[in-house]
Enzyme design. Structure first.
Site: not given
Ligand SMILES: C[C@](O)(CO)[C@H](O)COP(=O)(O)OP(=O)(O)OC[C@H]1O[C@@H](n2ccc(N)nc2=O)[C@H](O)[C@@H]1O
Ligand SMILES: Nc1ncnc2c1ncn2[C@@H]1O[C@H](COP(=O)(O)OP(=O)(O)OP(=O)(O)O)[C@@H](O)[C@H]1O
Length: 284
Positions: A10, A136
């Site tokens: 996304k 997400d």
């Molecule tokens: C940055 C984005 O990826 C944009 O789409 C999202 O807001 C984050 O989504 P995500 O990675 O699925 O986040 P989560 O795994 O639920 O949360 C990771 C950490 O990000 C922070 N977090 C996340 C979502 C949110 N609305 N507020 C937060 O403060 C929190 O510290 C949480 O512990």
């Molecule tokens: N299936 C997976 N694919 C990628 N990373 C994973 C997975 N499962 C757990 N992780 C862990 O999650 C962390 C974040 O990876 P991811 O690729 O999902 O980040 P992101 O794209 O920044 O996510 P978001 O945009 O939701 O914040 C990585 O450091 C990895 O160790």
């Protein structure tokens, strides 16, 4: 029986933070849409009660830390299932990139296991389960284009963006989403991007208005922590992308481009600057 699920990446067309909540999460307003860069998840019943995962990627955990494995454990525990699953994940989305790769894998696992284990769950039920894994994940379960509110789990479907090219550039740094939100001073955000403006741009199917409405308040944090991301944005703008923004908490920067030749030219121009570059399309 083998089951296949695509797990697309996304991008956030806009991301605003309203305030920090008492539970530590932030109240957000974001418009998200899928692009055609996807991981592929294959699932089959191993004939035992084991949950296992393999992948060609050396960059992700294969144990209970993997979000796809967490999805399988959650379903099994919630519905008292004693069947197992072997999942193979062909990872194409860069890891820790701001493209929700792990969240999309978790969503693909929920959809795939709903079929493999014949659970009969609705999309809404899968979205609710997804919210227990990450903010997400509900959007990744549903796909398309949506306005996400709450901590990101409350969804309203929106019109798809006009078909266009999306140039993705992922600099070689890993960004922690928790660190970026942790460093954000929500009360000090000077300019809030407009969710209603982006909704209108999508309804009008106006590429120019979508480009004009791009905005992400998390840029302030990530660009300060990692000046290389700010430089990458500048390079993408100089190369002529029609709209440029960081996705999610970064560090991936995306450029929206209406013409294929220009998208290819921008990719070539970026290659000396950034190793991981992709030209993909919006999925709607
Ligand atoms: C940055 C984005 O990826 C944009 O789409 C999202 O807001 C984050 O989504 P995500 O990675 O699925 O986040 P989560 O795994 O639920 O949360 C990771 C950490 O990000 C922070 N977090 C996340 C979502 C949110 N609305 N507020 C937060 O403060 C929190 O510290 C949480 O512990
Ligand atoms: N299936 C997976 N694919 C990628 N990373 C994973 C997975 N499962 C757990 N992780 C862990 O999650 C962390 C974040 O990876 P991811 O690729 O999902 O980040 P992101 O794209 O920044 O996510 P978001 O945009 O939701 O914040 C990585 O450091 C990895 O160790």
């Amino acid at each position: 029986m083998f089951i296949y699920e695509k797990a697309p990446a996304k991008i956030n067309l806009m991301l605003d933070v309203l305030h920090k909540r008492n539970d530590g999460f932030h109240e957000v307003e974001m418009v998200m849409t899928m692009v055609d860069l996807a991981d592929r998840l294959t699932l089959h019943d191993p004939g035992t009660s084991r949950i296992s995962l393999s992948s060609q990627s050396g960059y992700i955990p294969l144990d209970d830390k993997n979000l796809a494995v967490r999805a399988a454990r959650l379903l099994r525990q919630r519905f008292g299932i004693n069947r197992g699953v072997h999942m193979h994940l062909e990872k194409r989305i860069p890891v820790a990139a701001g493209l929700a790769g792990g969240s999309s894998d978790a969503a693909a696992a929920l959809r795939g296991l709903n079929r493999l284990w014949e659970l009969g769950l609705s999309t809404a039920e899968l979205e609710d389960l997804g919210a227990e894994i990450g903010s997400d994940v509900p959007f990744c379960v549903r796909g398309g284009t949506a306005l996400a509110t709450g901590r990101g789990e409350k969804l309203e479907a929106l019109s798809s963006p006009p078909r266009c090219w999306v140039v993705l550039a992922k600099p070689p740094i890993n960004v922690s989403t928790a660190d970026v939100y942790g460093n954000l001073k929500a009360a000090e955000i000077a300019v809030h991007p407009s969710a209603s403006g982006m909704r209108e741009a999508l309804e009008q199917s106006s590429f120019e208005a979508v480009c004009g409405g791009l905005g992400n308040v998390l840029e302030d944090v990530t660009l300060k922590l990692y000046p290389g991301v700010a430089r990458l944005k500048q390079v993408m703008e100089n190369l002529g992308a029609d709209g440029v923004l960081m996705s999610g908490s970064g560090p991936t920067v995306f450029g929206l481009v209406s013409k294929e030749e220009k998208a290819k030219r921008i990719c070539n121009g970026l290659r000396g600057f950034c190793e991981e570059v992709y030209a993909v399309r919006t999925l709607g």
